[in-house]
Design a protein around this motif. Structure first.
Motif, PDB file in Angstrom:
ATOM      1  N   GLN A  96      50.757  47.553  43.049  1.00  0.00           N
ATOM      2  CA  GLN A  96      51.424  46.483  43.792  1.00  0.00           C
ATOM      3  C   GLN A  96      51.289  45.179  43.015  1.00  0.00           C
ATOM      4  O   GLN A  96      50.323  44.983  42.287  1.00  0.00           O
ATOM      5  CB  GLN A  96      50.749  46.340  45.161  1.00  0.00           C
ATOM      6  CG  GLN A  96      51.286  45.232  46.018  1.00  0.00           C
ATOM      7  CD  GLN A  96      50.601  45.191  47.373  1.00  0.00           C
ATOM      8  OE1 GLN A  96      50.496  46.201  48.047  1.00  0.00           O
ATOM      9  NE2 GLN A  96      50.147  44.025  47.762  1.00  0.00           N
ATOM     10  N   LYS A  97      52.246  44.255  43.211  1.00  0.00           N
ATOM     11  CA  LYS A  97      52.184  42.935  42.581  1.00  0.00           C
ATOM     12  C   LYS A  97      51.064  42.107  43.203  1.00  0.00           C
ATOM     13  O   LYS A  97      50.737  42.257  44.377  1.00  0.00           O
ATOM     14  CB  LYS A  97      53.491  42.163  42.778  1.00  0.00           C
ATOM     15  CG  LYS A  97      54.704  42.765  42.161  1.00  0.00           C
ATOM     16  CD  LYS A  97      55.903  41.843  42.259  1.00  0.00           C
ATOM     17  CE  LYS A  97      56.397  41.676  43.663  1.00  0.00           C
ATOM     18  NZ  LYS A  97      57.672  40.939  43.722  1.00  0.00           N
ATOM     19  N   VAL A  98      50.521  41.182  42.379  1.00  0.00           N
ATOM     20  CA  VAL A  98      49.590  40.169  42.848  1.00  0.00           C
ATOM     21  C   VAL A  98      50.285  38.830  42.635  1.00  0.00           C
ATOM     22  O   VAL A  98      50.751  38.540  41.530  1.00  0.00           O
ATOM     23  CB  VAL A  98      48.252  40.229  42.081  1.00  0.00           C
ATOM     24  CG1 VAL A  98      47.325  39.112  42.516  1.00  0.00           C
ATOM     25  CG2 VAL A  98      47.591  41.600  42.282  1.00  0.00           C
ATOM     26  N   VAL A  99      50.367  38.030  43.703  1.00  0.00           N
ATOM     27  CA  VAL A  99      51.149  36.789  43.674  1.00  0.00           C
ATOM     28  C   VAL A  99      50.308  35.618  44.181  1.00  0.00           C
ATOM     29  O   VAL A  99      49.246  35.823  44.783  1.00  0.00           O
ATOM     30  CB  VAL A  99      52.439  36.946  44.519  1.00  0.00           C
ATOM     31  CG1 VAL A  99      53.332  38.063  43.964  1.00  0.00           C
ATOM     32  CG2 VAL A  99      52.114  37.216  45.979  1.00  0.00           C
ATOM     33  N   PRO A 100      50.777  34.394  43.942  1.00  0.00           N
ATOM     34  CA  PRO A 100      50.034  33.237  44.453  1.00  0.00           C
ATOM     35  C   PRO A 100      49.773  33.352  45.954  1.00  0.00           C
ATOM     36  O   PRO A 100      50.636  33.792  46.717  1.00  0.00           O
ATOM     37  CB  PRO A 100      50.960  32.054  44.151  1.00  0.00           C
ATOM     38  CG  PRO A 100      51.777  32.505  42.984  1.00  0.00           C
ATOM     39  CD  PRO A 100      51.985  33.974  43.207  1.00  0.00           C
ATOM     40  N   GLY A 101      48.560  32.971  46.339  1.00  0.00           N
ATOM     41  CA  GLY A 101      48.153  33.073  47.739  1.00  0.00           C
ATOM     42  C   GLY A 101      47.335  34.313  48.034  1.00  0.00           C
ATOM     43  O   GLY A 101      46.651  34.377  49.056  1.00  0.00           O
ATOM     44  N   ASP A 102      47.395  35.305  47.141  1.00  0.00           N
ATOM     45  CA  ASP A 102      46.606  36.518  47.341  1.00  0.00           C
ATOM     46  C   ASP A 102      45.136  36.255  47.042  1.00  0.00           C
ATOM     47  O   ASP A 102      44.792  35.420  46.209  1.00  0.00           O
ATOM     48  CB  ASP A 102      47.093  37.644  46.423  1.00  0.00           C
ATOM     49  CG  ASP A 102      48.399  38.266  46.886  1.00  0.00           C
ATOM     50  OD1 ASP A 102      48.813  38.053  48.045  1.00  0.00           O
ATOM     51  OD2 ASP A 102      49.023  38.981  46.065  1.00  0.00           O
ATOM     52  N   VAL A 103      44.277  36.992  47.715  1.00  0.00           N
ATOM     53  CA  VAL A 103      42.853  37.022  47.399  1.00  0.00           C
ATOM     54  C   VAL A 103      42.601  38.394  46.784  1.00  0.00           C
ATOM     55  O   VAL A 103      42.742  39.417  47.457  1.00  0.00           O
ATOM     56  CB  VAL A 103      41.979  36.804  48.651  1.00  0.00           C
ATOM     57  CG1 VAL A 103      40.506  36.954  48.310  1.00  0.00           C
ATOM     58  CG2 VAL A 103      42.258  35.431  49.257  1.00  0.00           C
ATOM     59  N   LEU A 104      42.286  38.394  45.508  1.00  0.00           N
ATOM     60  CA  LEU A 104      42.048  39.636  44.777  1.00  0.00           C
ATOM     61  C   LEU A 104      40.576  40.009  44.944  1.00  0.00           C
ATOM     62  O   LEU A 104      39.683  39.260  44.545  1.00  0.00           O
ATOM     63  CB  LEU A 104      42.388  39.417  43.301  1.00  0.00           C
ATOM     64  CG  LEU A 104      42.473  40.636  42.405  1.00  0.00           C
ATOM     65  CD1 LEU A 104      43.580  41.592  42.868  1.00  0.00           C
ATOM     66  CD2 LEU A 104      42.725  40.202  40.965  1.00  0.00           C
ATOM     67  N   ARG A 105      40.331  41.142  45.587  1.00  0.00           N
ATOM     68  CA  ARG A 105      38.958  41.652  45.763  1.00  0.00           C
ATOM     69  C   ARG A 105      38.742  42.753  44.731  1.00  0.00           C
ATOM     70  O   ARG A 105      39.478  43.741  44.698  1.00  0.00           O
ATOM     71  CB  ARG A 105      38.748  42.202  47.166  1.00  0.00           C
ATOM     72  CG  ARG A 105      37.284  42.556  47.435  1.00  0.00           C
ATOM     73  CD  ARG A 105      37.051  43.062  48.850  1.00  0.00           C
ATOM     74  NE  ARG A 105      37.381  44.476  48.948  1.00  0.00           N
ATOM     75  CZ  ARG A 105      38.393  44.994  49.624  1.00  0.00           C
ATOM     76  NH1 ARG A 105      39.229  44.220  50.281  1.00  0.00           N
ATOM     77  NH2 ARG A 105      38.601  46.290  49.647  1.00  0.00           N
ATOM     78  N   MET A 106      37.767  42.540  43.865  1.00  0.00           N
ATOM     79  CA  MET A 106      37.531  43.454  42.752  1.00  0.00           C
ATOM     80  C   MET A 106      36.223  44.193  42.977  1.00  0.00           C
ATOM     81  O   MET A 106      35.201  43.567  43.261  1.00  0.00           O
ATOM     82  CB  MET A 106      37.508  42.670  41.449  1.00  0.00           C
ATOM     83  CG  MET A 106      38.813  41.912  41.229  1.00  0.00           C
ATOM     84  SD  MET A 106      38.707  40.598  40.021  1.00  0.00           S
ATOM     85  CE  MET A 106      37.630  39.435  40.788  1.00  0.00           C
TER      86      MET A 106
END
Length: 142
Positions: A96-106
């Motif tokens: 899936q795309k990651v876009v501004p506003g997302d919180v990426l949990r790694m």
């Protein structure tokens, strides 16, 4: 164990504009880590990737996962004060795309370690959706 950005910078050498970890929310040194990257439109790569449809480049998602994965290794007693290097990436899948506003949990689970080489299973999430997964090899140097 949790770490703020200042504590993270005591462990890994990355700095702006390539620092990709904002905080560690869970960690067991040498074994497991969960970290956060807040994705904002102010990131240096969005004006060019892509104009009119900002998308976080996949290679930078992998960089964020690599930085995350090096933290638990470098926090273990045997590697404190050393530098972690990315030695390899296998079985990468973007979902899936990651876009501004997302919180990426790694998330990274170290699944194998022998001397100064570790292998981790990496997963990146936005909310409850898996956006990326990979196997990563780390080499701990001087």
């Amino acid at each position: 164990m949790q770490l703020n950005v200042q504590q993270i910078m005591e462990v890994i050498p990355n700095r702006y504009p390539i620092m990709m970890v904002d905080k560690v929310i869970e960690m067991e040194p040498g074994k497991h880590v969960v970290a956060i990257k807040n994705v904002t439109y102010n990131e240096h790569f969005f004006p060019g990737h892509f104009p009119g449809e900002p998308v976080m480049p996949g290679v930078l998602i992998l960089e964020a996962l690599a930085q995350t994965g090096s933290i638990p290794l470098l926090m273990s007693e045997e590697f404190k004060g050393k530098t972690g290097y990315l030695g390899g990436i296998d079985k990468v899948k973007f979902r899936q795309k990651v876009v501004p506003g997302d919180v990426l949990r790694m998330e990274m689970d170290i699944i194998k370690q022998k001397r100064n080489i570790g292998v981790g299973k990496a997963t990146a999430w936005v909310e409850d959706k898996k956006v990326c997964e990979a196997l990563m090899t780390f080499i701990i140097g001087a």
